[in-house]
Structures are given as structure tokens and as C-alpha cells.
Design an enzyme around this catalytic site. Structure first.
Site, PDB file in Angstrom:
ATOM      1  N   ASP A 191     -17.524   0.708  -0.404  1.00 43.09           N
ATOM      2  CA  ASP A 191     -16.576  -0.396  -0.185  1.00 43.09           C
ATOM      3  C   ASP A 191     -17.244  -1.490   0.623  1.00 43.09           C
ATOM      4  OD1 ASP A 191     -14.532  -2.140   0.371  1.00 43.09           O
ATOM      5  OD2 ASP A 191     -13.538  -0.796   1.806  1.00 43.09           O
ATOM      6  N   CYS A 206      -7.603   1.963   2.156  1.00 36.94           N
ATOM      7  CA  CYS A 206      -8.716   1.223   1.570  1.00 36.94           C
ATOM      8  C   CYS A 206      -8.325   0.680   0.202  1.00 36.94           C
ATOM      9  CB  CYS A 206      -9.920   2.151   1.459  1.00 36.94           C
ATOM     10  SG  CYS A 206     -11.247   1.440   0.478  1.00 36.94           S
ATOM     11  N   ASP A 256     -10.675  -6.425  -0.036  1.00 35.68           N
ATOM     12  CA  ASP A 256     -10.049  -5.357   0.749  1.00 35.68           C
ATOM     13  C   ASP A 256      -9.442  -6.029   1.966  1.00 35.68           C
ATOM     14  OD1 ASP A 256     -10.499  -2.062   0.978  1.00 35.68           O
ATOM     15  OD2 ASP A 256      -9.874  -3.097   2.832  1.00 35.68           O
ATOM     16  N   SER A 274       0.800  -1.228   0.000  1.00 38.60           N
ATOM     17  CA  SER A 274       0.000   0.000   0.000  1.00 38.60           C
ATOM     18  C   SER A 274       0.831   1.275   0.000  1.00 38.60           C
ATOM     19  CB  SER A 274      -0.911   0.008   1.224  1.00 38.60           C
ATOM     20  OG  SER A 274      -1.703  -1.143   1.220  1.00 38.60           O
ATOM     21  N   HIS A 314     -14.649  -0.407   4.222  1.00 37.75           N
ATOM     22  CA  HIS A 314     -14.408   0.843   4.918  1.00 37.75           C
ATOM     23  C   HIS A 314     -15.611   1.761   4.904  1.00 37.75           C
ATOM     24  CE1 HIS A 314     -10.063   0.195   5.477  1.00 37.75           C
ATOM     25  NE2 HIS A 314     -10.192  -0.522   4.370  1.00 37.75           N
TER      26      HIS A 314
END
Lengths: 648, 384
Positions: free
Chosen positions: A360, A395, A375, A336, A381
Site C-alpha cells: 500500500d 486500509c 488511501d 468503510s 499502511h
């Protein structure tokens, strides 16, 4: 008087006189012969001593005068504050002048009775002996003698002709493993290196036995080496030097002054204790490397005079790979940590905006009924996730959506501008380039088209993406400086010459977009929901960062990551990139902890330690600079007063 | 008539002869030739100082040399006391004794470097070949001196046999240098006795013709090597050419003035091999230059001239031949040594007389001068 040879009377007396005169005549002839032959000798000496005098003077000088190369002193290496990181210390070695030894093998046997001379010592000696070298030049047999060994040899020296104890300067790294990968080490020149030398290089190394093997020692080898000197020695026929006639001093190698800060390096290395991982910290304004630590490490001093087989084997076969410079040789999926730059790229292309919000549910699907891209948070999220939240909470689903909108052809240039997939050009050798995939790359290397799913993987720094910690640090520094990408470098000053790297790339983006993403990164650390909030306790400065987690093994579609089911070596890698202070960045860094599982819990604390140390150092420096300025001002004032008193 | 008159002269003026030559009589009584002695003493002194430098200021070598010199001088004085006719008679016995020892050397001798030259008496080793250096001139001079001169062919033959036997025995050891010196001393006596020039020229031609089989069948490899080295010393710089190149370098680099006593780099730094034995004149040439060489050669010249005068004035053929042979053999010594060191003759292992470090050779050399002095101081003959 009758002439010689005439026949004569038979009177004995006359005969007696005649015979006497025969002998006397012959004596005269002989005398003449003596005179002639002596004249020949005189003529001969006249020819040699007067006519050919100069030739023989030259021959005689060539006989007795030997040129010996003199090793230059290797340049020293200092940190940014002038602390010595690579020193030269005197060492004593046992050398043999092969020309003066009738039977080398007998000598080795004899020596072995006095001190321990190993088979590998003898092996190396024989190799060195066979290299081209000046006649009567001592060849090293055993290096780094102990005081006891020196004493033993001295006592026995009289019966060991051709054996000498020589002093030389050898490299010493006072901070040992702390800087092993970065500074590297020197070692004995090996056969392969020697073969690669051209004639000129051979001359340069004629008195030097060491060469930089890795790290800065290798990269700056020629500058550190210096220029070989020479001395003319009067030697006798047995090669023993009697006196020095003339000397051309060697030119010492150039010193290196680094950007690296020893205290910061210590903090970084200490924070890595117990982990396998790497930290790279970069000065945002110059691209200078402030700290560069790889853990575990090793003692570079072992290599200087030749590492023993067992020591080397231990290092080489260790599962923790201590010889491996993780900062620029190890390639990890960035996870990430790529999100900020991709977010910035998304904003710049206009395909998303600060107002873009997505739902999400915990997964993403390219189309109904297709594979689920999950995710990291199982239940998602929320129903309305914007970029700020997507970065703060990391996210994945938002970035899947972004990846679909951007497509690989838009994503690739973003990463490329930040230096992904390319050598950074740092002044430490053996850097790896990582991998920043593109449509062309996949076609060429995989012979496959690019699938939309590939873009999704890339957007969360997985799939084929690989980066070195150094590349992540460069990316972070580039971000922190709002687009100035520098070639990272350790050396600030080489000899007297300052080294300033120009920026190699400028990532242009609107100030508003920089500020937006910057804020989002700040909230990673400072907001209540940020993934890096664990390190914000007691922070006296603002940090902008991004956590990352990189899968080591693929997780099957419908299974969860269960740490208890996989071996520790396959646990996720933990990553963290950050810069500080968030509003006026000075230092940017990247941390990778192998199998640390979560960027937030394993990598971020390491970054915090480094930052803390940085701001302590800065504070101390500022505190020190002000009073010291006063003191020096006072002193110069005093000096002036004294000087004027003297004048009076 | 003359014979008669001679007798009268001697008989009538015995006293006046003695009073007239009073100054000289002291030397005659002690059997010393003052000029020769002076020359020898100066040469000995010069020799010792060169040796001191050449040996690297070795006290040991100097002491040793001084001891040998003392023995040699004592030997010289002793031999000088011998009546000439005793020397004449003893020549053949010494010769025979020498031959026996030479045969023994070949049978039970000891040696080194492939040569068998010494006889060991347990506590001392000596070279019997040295005896021949004295015995040869004594024996040949006695042989020719007692016969009519110039020698007849059969006496020439006998004389050549006398020379050839020991020369071959010595050559066999092998010791080329001594063989040459011993041969020279015999042939010189033969030459002085008036050997016809026809024979001399003829035999020289024969030597040239015979040198090929000599080369092929007789000479040792190391001897051939020495000759080849002389012809082209540069060919084998570090091997057999080394000595000669280094000695030429030492000599040449000395120049006119030399590098100074004990300042010769070639000799002091051990580049010059055999610097205290055969090659010692190179040390002199390097350290004292051409001037030093000329001085040394002049000293030899003086000694040789004095020896020839002694031979000239000797009272009988034996004395003349002996003194001439000893003196000229001494010159051969000098010439061969200096010639080989300066690179115009092969390196045959002949020391520089009275200068090179040496034991027995020193003693025999000085014994030779003892013979000269015996001849020089022989009392004026009252003929029987």
C-alpha cells in the site's frame, strides 16, 4: 202529533208548540250527529291506539332513542421492561351540538367573549360538522381546555345551549422527544385520511378523532385503535341526552410491548446530544430493536391535539430537520463500515485468503498512468497489508485490490445478503431502501456500463452506495449472529400475541472465515493500531466494530480534505458499526453522526455509551432477578405455611 | 182554550209549584244547573291534571290556568244570573260592539306569526273574536227566535249576513279556527231554527263547487299548507308534517292503557309540539291510553247531552236556539280539535275546550255555559 214540516193551523199557541217541536226535532238530529261524530273519533283512536299501536311504539322509540358511538381506549405502548411509553390522559374539549344552536356564528362571537376560540378552531369545527355523523352528536370546537377555561364555560353554560364540555382520552408521550420518531404520534384525522376511509373504516372511527400519523402509532394503527362501542341514549326533541338505556362497551385497542429498552434509548439519545445523527441497536438473537434514536428530535405531544402553525413552522423549517427520522429515512454512504462483509465475501469466494498481502503506497491505480485512488492515509499502511490489518486500520488500498479481484458481480450479492439496497421490513413506516448498486442498476438508471473504477468506490462504501443507519445495524447484527438476518422489529408482543420474526436470509460462510473477520473487527477496538481504539479504555467486555467516514462532498483528484476550507455542513459523516460481546454477541448497533468527520472520534464513543448502558442494564437485571426469586420463594413458602395453619 | 187553561193553571197553583219543586228551587234561585256544573268541575279537574303533565309540571302554567278558571267560573255564575230576556235584548249590542272591535283589530291590532288578532289595552291584550263566540249565538238566536219558524228566506238571508260579517273579519286576521267556530255557532242556530233541508243540501253542494276559487284566491299559503299537510303528512316530515306525525305517534304509542301519568315519552321529551295547548289530547292519549280518551270523550258527551237537554226544556225559542247553539258549538270545538290532533281534520288551531292552556278562550267558553245556566234556570214564565 203532527209530523214535522206539515202546514198548520194559525193558532199562535199551536204555532208556538209546532215551532218548539221544530227546534226539538232539530236538537234530536243534532244529538244524533254528535253521537255519530263522537263514534268516528272513538273509531279513529281505536285505529291508532289498538290496531296501529306497535307501529307507533316503534316510531316513538326511534324518536327518543339515539345510538351514539363510543370511542375505544387506544392501546398503550410499553418498553421491554413494562415502562409506559405512550399513555392516554384525560383531556377536556369544548363541543357543540350543531342541531341545538340556531346561529353558530353568533355562538362563536359569544364564546369568544368567554374563552379564546381561534379561527382555525372554527374552521376545523365546520369541517367536522359537515362530515357524516349521528344527529345530535357533539362536534369538537376547542380541544384540550385548561382548568380555567372549563370553569369559565361551566359558569356560562346556562346561556350557551348546545355547548358542552366533554372528557376524552388523548395520547400522552411521557418521554417526549426521546421516542418521537420511533413511537411516532397520533393527530387529528385530516380530510385526506378521511377520504381514504371506506364505509367500514368510517364506522370504526365514528367516535375517534385521532389516528396514528407516523411511527409505531401509524404502523399498528388498527391494532391500537380497538373496536368502537355504542350506547343507546334517551334524548329529548332538543337532542339532550337524558339517560343511557343500553350500552355495548367498546373494545380497547391492543397494547404494544416493545423490544426497545427505555434506558438504552435514553443512553443512545443522550450520546447523540449536540449531534445530528442516528443510533440503531438490535438484539442479535431476535432482530428486535433495542434502541432507535434520531437526533435532533421534537416533542410528539405537540401534534396530539393539533400543532399550532408557528410550532409546526419552526420544526419544519429548521435546518437540523428534527422531523426527519434519520434512523430509516436518511441515506448515507456507509464508508468503510462495509469492509468487514466485503472482506468476508472475498475470503468465501477464495479470491483472497488470510495469506493475501498487498503493498500500500497510499494509493491504487487500475493501470499505469491512470487516475490515483487514494488511501485515507497519505503514505499508506505499509508494504505487506493483509485483510486483518486492512480491517483493523481501515486500509483502502487493500479493498481497491479486493474490488478488482471480485468485480461488481461478486460484490453485489454479498451486500444483498446482508440486506443492503432493500427495505429491512421494520414495523415503522416510511423506511427508505438505500442503494446497493449493480451492473444492471447502472445500466437501467444511468444508461452507462459498469466501470472498474465504480467497483473501487463501492468497496470503500462510497460512489453510489447509500444505506440507512437501520440497514447498517441489520448488517451488523447479521454479521454478529454469523449469518442470521432478521426482519428488524420493535414490537415483541401485540396484545396477548407474541411476535417472533423468522430469519429472512442466512448468509453462509465457513466458521473459520467468520472467526477471522470477527477477530479483525475486535482488533479495530482492542488493538493498538485499530481505528476504534479510542473507546477501549476501561472496557469490561469485548467489542467488535468498524469505523467509517463518508464523504459529503467529492474531493478533487489532487486536493486534500481540508476541513477549514469547507463549511461544517459538508464535513464528512462519521460512522461506526459494532457488536458486543465480541465472542458471544448480544447487541449490534450502527451509529451515524452527520458531519462528525471521523467514525473513531465522533461515532465510536456514542456506541461505547450505548454498550456501557446495555451491560449495566443486563448486570442490574441479573442482580435483581436472583434476589427477587429468593424473596418470592420465601413469600410463597410463608403463604403455604399460613394456609396450612388455617387448614388446621 | 189552552191558553186560558194555562193561565188558570199558573194562577191556581202557584204555591204548590214552589213546594213541589223545593229541592230544585235552590238551584233556580242561584241560577246554577247542578248537572252541568258537576260535569264542568270534573272536566276542569281532569284538564288541570293533564296540563300539569303536559307543561312539564310547570307550577307557573298551572297557577295561571287556575286563575283563569276562577275568573271563568265567576264569569259563568255572573252571566247565569242575567234574565233571559235581558240576554235576548243585549245580544245585538254585544254583536255590534264585537264588530267594531274586529274592525279595529284589522286597523290597529297587534299579533304574531303573520296574524293580527289582538287589541292591546296597554296592560292587557285580548282577542275581540272571542266576543263574537258569545255575541253570535245570542244575536242569531234573538233574531230567529223573535220570528216565525222555520225562518223565511229573507230571514235566512239576514241571518247569513249576521254570520258572514264577523266571520270574514276574523278570517281576515287570519284566524281560521275562530272563524270556523263563530260561523258554526251562527249556522247551528239557523239549523236548529228549522232551516229547510233543501237549503242545507243545496249550500253544501255550493261549498264543494266554491272551494276551488276559495283555494286559489282567498286562502293564505300557511292555510293551504295545513290542508296539504293533512292530506299527506309524511311528505314533509320535519316541516309542516312534524306536528301531526308526532301527535299520531304519541296517541298510537299510548295503546290501551297508556304509558302512565307524566311518563309519555313523546310529550315529556318535547317531541310533541304544542303539547299544552292545541295538542294536549295527544298527551292524554299517550299517558292514559284509549281508556283515558274514552273517559274524556264521555265527559264531553255528558256535558253536551246536558246542554241539549237544557235546550230541549227551554221556555222559548230564543232560549232553545241559544242553548242549542252554545252546546253544539262546544261540540264543534271538541270535534275539530280532537279530529285535527288525531289526523282526520286539518290543523286549524282550535284548542281542546277547558283542557288546553288558554286565557280568554277559557273565559268565553265558561261564559257560554253561563248562558246555558241562565236559560236552564229561567223562572217559570208568568205570561203577560
Amino acid at each position: 202529533m203532527p209530523a214535522l214540516g206539515k202546514k198548520h193551523q194559525h193558532s199562535t199557541i199551536a204555532n208556538e208548540g209546532h215551532q218548539r217541536r221544530i227546534i226539538q226535532w232539530r236538537l234530536l238530529v243534532a244529538f244524533l250527529g254528535v253521537v255519530i261524530l263522537l263514534s268516528i273519533l272513538v273509531a279513529r283512536f281505536y285505529l291508532l291506539q289498538i290496531k296501529q299501536h306497535q307501529n307507533f311504539v316503534t316510531l316513538s322509540d326511534r324518536n327518543r332513542i339515539q345510538m351514539q358511538p363510543v370511542a375505544p381506549t387506544r392501546g398503550l405502548i410499553y418498553d421491554r421492561n413494562g415502562i409506559l411509553l405512550a399513555d392516554n390522559r384525560p383531556s377536556y374539549r369544548l363541543s357543540v351540538i350543531p342541531e341545538r344552536v340556531k346561529n353558530l356564528d353568533a355562538l362563536f362571537v359569544e364564546l369568544n367573549k368567554i374563552i379564546d376560540v381561534s379561527a382555525s378552531d372554527i374552521d376545523r369545527f365546520k369541517k367536522l360538522k359537515n362530515r357524516s355523523r349521528a344527529p345530535y352528536q357533539p362536534t369538537p370546537l376547542k380541544l384540550d381546555l385548561s382548568p380555567e377555561e372549563i370553569a369559565k364555560i361551566s359558569v356560562n353554560e346556562y346561556r350557551l345551549p348546545g355547548v358542552e364540555v366533554e372528557a376524552e382520552l388523548v395520547r400522552y408521550y411521557p418521554y417526549g422527544e426521546l421516542l418521537a420518531h420511533t413511537i411516532g404520534y397520533v393527530g387529528r384525522i385530516n380530510e385526506r385520511e378521511l377520504k381514504a376511509f371506506d364505509e367500514e373504516t368510517k364506522k370504526d372511527y365514528s367516535a375517534t378523532f385521532s389516528i396514528g400519523k407516523i411511527g409505531l402509532e401509524k404502523h399498528y394503527e388498527r391494532s391500537l385503535l380497538g373496536a368502537v362501542g355504542s350506547r343507546f341514549l334517551e334524548t329529548n326533541a332538543h337532542g339532550r341526552a337524558l339517560r343511557e338505556l343500553e350500552r355495548e362497551a367498546p373494545e380497547p385497542g391492543q397494547d404494544l410491548h416493545l423490544h426497545l429498552d427505555l434506558h438504552l434509548q435514553k443512553a443512545a439519545f443522550k450520546a447523540l446530544t449536540g449531534w445530528r445523527g442516528a443510533v440503531v441497536a438490535i438484539d442479535v438473537k431476535t432482530g428486535g430493536v433495542l434502541a432507535m434514536a434520531s437526533s435532533p428530535s421534537f416533542d410528539p405531544n405537540l401534534f396530539v391535539t393539533g400543532i399550532s402553525y408557528t410550532d409546526y413552522n419552526a420544526l419544519n423549517s429548521s435546518k437540523d430537520l428534527p422531523l426527519y427520522n434519520r434512523t430509516l429515512q436518511a441515506q448515507y454512504p456507509p464508508g468503510s463500515t462495509l469492509k468487514p462483509i466485503l472482506g468476508l465475501g472475498g475470503l468465501e469466494t477464495g479470491l483472497i485468503s488470510p495469506q493475501t498481502r498487498i503493498n500500500d503506497p497510499g494509493y491504487y491505480q487500475l493501470a499505469e498512468g491512470e487516475r490515483l485512488y487514494r488511501d485515507w492515509k497519505k503514505w499508506g499502511h505499509g508494504k505487506s497489508v493483509d485483510l486483518h490489518q486492512a480491517i483493523t486500520e481501515s486500509c483502502d488500498t487493500f479493498f481497491y485490490e479486493l474490488a478488482v479481484r471480485l468485480g461488481i458481480d461478486n460484490m453485489h450479492p454479498i451486500g444483498a445478503h446482508f440486506g443492503l439496497g432493500k427495505h429491512t421490513g421494520i414495523d415503522v413506516p416510511n423506511e427508505r431502501s438505500g442503494l446497493w448498486p449493480s451492473r444492471q442498476w447502472k445500466k437501467r438508471h444511468r444508461r452507462q456500463p459498469w466501470y472498474p473504477g465504480d467497483s473501487l468506490n463501492v468497496s470503500i462504501g462510497q460512489g453510489d452506495v447509500l444505506t440507512t443507519p437501520l440497514q447498517l445495524a441489520v448488517m451488523t447484527a447479521t454479521f454478529a449472529s454469523q449469518g442470521q438476518r432478521f426482519e428488524p422489529h420493535l414490537v415483541k408482543q401485540l396484545g396477548d400475541q407474541k411476535i417472533e420474526k423468522k430469519g429472512v436470509d442466512i448468509v453462509s460462510a465457513s466458521a473459520a472465515n467468520w472467526a477471522y473477520v470477527n477477530k479483525a473487527m475486535e482488533s479495530v477496538v482492542h488493538s493498538r493500531r485499530g481505528t476504534g481504539k479510542g473507546i477501549n479504555k476501561g472496557l469490561s467486555y469485548r467489542v467488535a466494530g468498524k469505523t467509517g467516514t463518508a464523504q459529503v462532498v467529492g474531493i478533487a483528484q489532487d486536493t486534500d480534505y481540508d476541513r477549514d476550507k469547507i463549511s461544517q455542513r459538508n464535513w464528512d459523516h462519521a460512522l461506526f458499526i459494532a457488536f458486543a460481546p465480541a465472542d458471544a454477541p448480544e447487541i449490534a448497533l450502527a451509529v451515524v453522526i452527520e458531519n462528525g468527520e471521523h467514525g473513531s472520534s465522533a461515532a465510536a464513543p456514542v456506541a461505547r455509551s450505548v454498550f456501557d448502558s446495555w451491560f449495566e442494564i443486563e448486570a442490574a437485571r441479573k442482580a435483581k432477578m436472583n434476589p427477587s426469586q429468593k424473596v418470592s420463594a420465601n413469600r410463597s413458602l410463608k403463604n403455604n405455611v399460613m394456609a396450612s395453619e388455617v387448614d388446621l | 182554550m189552552k191558553m186560558h187553561g194555562g193561565r188558570d193553571f199558573v194562577r191556581h197553583m202557584p204555591g204548590s209549584t214552589q213546594t213541589f219543586k223545593k229541592g230544585e228551587s235552590f238551584w233556580r234561585i242561584v241560577h246554577i244547573d247542578p248537572w252541568l256544573l258537576l260535569g264542568l268541575l270534573v272536566l276542569t279537574g281532569v284538564g288541570l291534571s293533564i296540563l300539569y303533565s303536559a307543561s312539564g309540571t310547570s307550577q307557573f302554567m298551572i297557577k295561571r290556568q287556575v286563575i283563569f278558571f276562577s275568573i271563568a267560573y265567576i264569569g259563568m255564575f255572573s252571566i247565569a244570573q242575567c234574565p233571559v230576556n235581558f240576554l235576548e235584548r243585549s245580544g245585538k249590542w254585544l254583536y255590534l260592539f264585537g264588530i267594531v272591535l274586529l274592525v279595529l283589530v284589522l286597523l290597529i291590532g297587534v299579533g304574531a306569526k303573520g296574524a293580527q288578532r289582538w287589541l292591546s289595552l296597554g296592560f292587557i291584550r285580548f282577542q275581540p273574536a272571542e266576543i263574537l263566540k258569545l255575541a253570535m249565538p245570542l244575536c242569531v238566536a234573538a233574531y230567529l227566535g223573535s220570528r216565525a219558524l222555520p225562518p223565511k228566506l229573507k230571514h235566512i238571508g239576514g241571518c247569513l249576513a249576521l254570520v258572514a260579517l264577523p266571520a270574514l273579519l276574523i278570517f281576515k286576521q287570519p284566524d281560521l279556527g275562530t272563524a270556523i267556530l263563530v260561523t258554526a255557532s251562527g249556522l247551528i242556530a239557523l239549523f236548529l231554527a228549522g232551516l229547510s233541508w233543501r237549503y242545507i243540501v243545496g249550500s253544501l253542494l255550493l261549498v264543494v263547487v266554491a272551494s276551488w276559487p276559495m283555494w286559489t284566491f282567498v286562502m293564505h299559503d300557511y292555510q293551504k299548507q295545513r290542508v296539504l299537510t293533512l292530506l299527506n303528512p309524511e311528505a314533509d316530515r320535519l316541516g309542516s308534517g312534524w306536528n301531526i306525525i308526532q301527535s299520531k305517534t304519541a296517541i298510537g304509542s299510548g295503546g290501551l292503557e297508556g304509558k302512565g301519568w307524566m311518563q309519555g315519552t313523546q310529550s315529556q321529551l318535547d317531541f310533541l309540539p304544542e303539547s299544552h295547548t292545541d295538542f294536549i289530547i295527544a298527551v292524554l292519549a299517550e299517558e292514559f291510553g284509549l281508556k283515558g280518551v274514552l273517559l274524556l270523550l264521555s265527559l264531553y258527551g255528558v256535558i253536551i247531552a246536558r246542554g241539549l237537554i237544557i235546550a230541549w226544556r227551554a221556555q222559548n225559542h230564543f232560549g232553545r236556539l241559544l242553548a242549542g247553539s252554545v252546546t253544539l258549538t262546544f261540540f264543534v270545538y271538541v270535534f275539530v280539535n280532537v279530529g285535527m290532533v288525531s289526523g282526520i281534520l286539518p290543523v286549524v288551531g282550535v284548542p281542546l275546550p277547558l283542557v288546553s292552556l288558554g286565557g280568554t278562550s277559557l273565559v268565553t267558553l265558561m261564559a257560554g255555559f253561563g248562558l246555558l245556566m241562565a236559560v236552564a234556570t229561567e223562572p217559570k214564565k208568568t205570561q203577560t
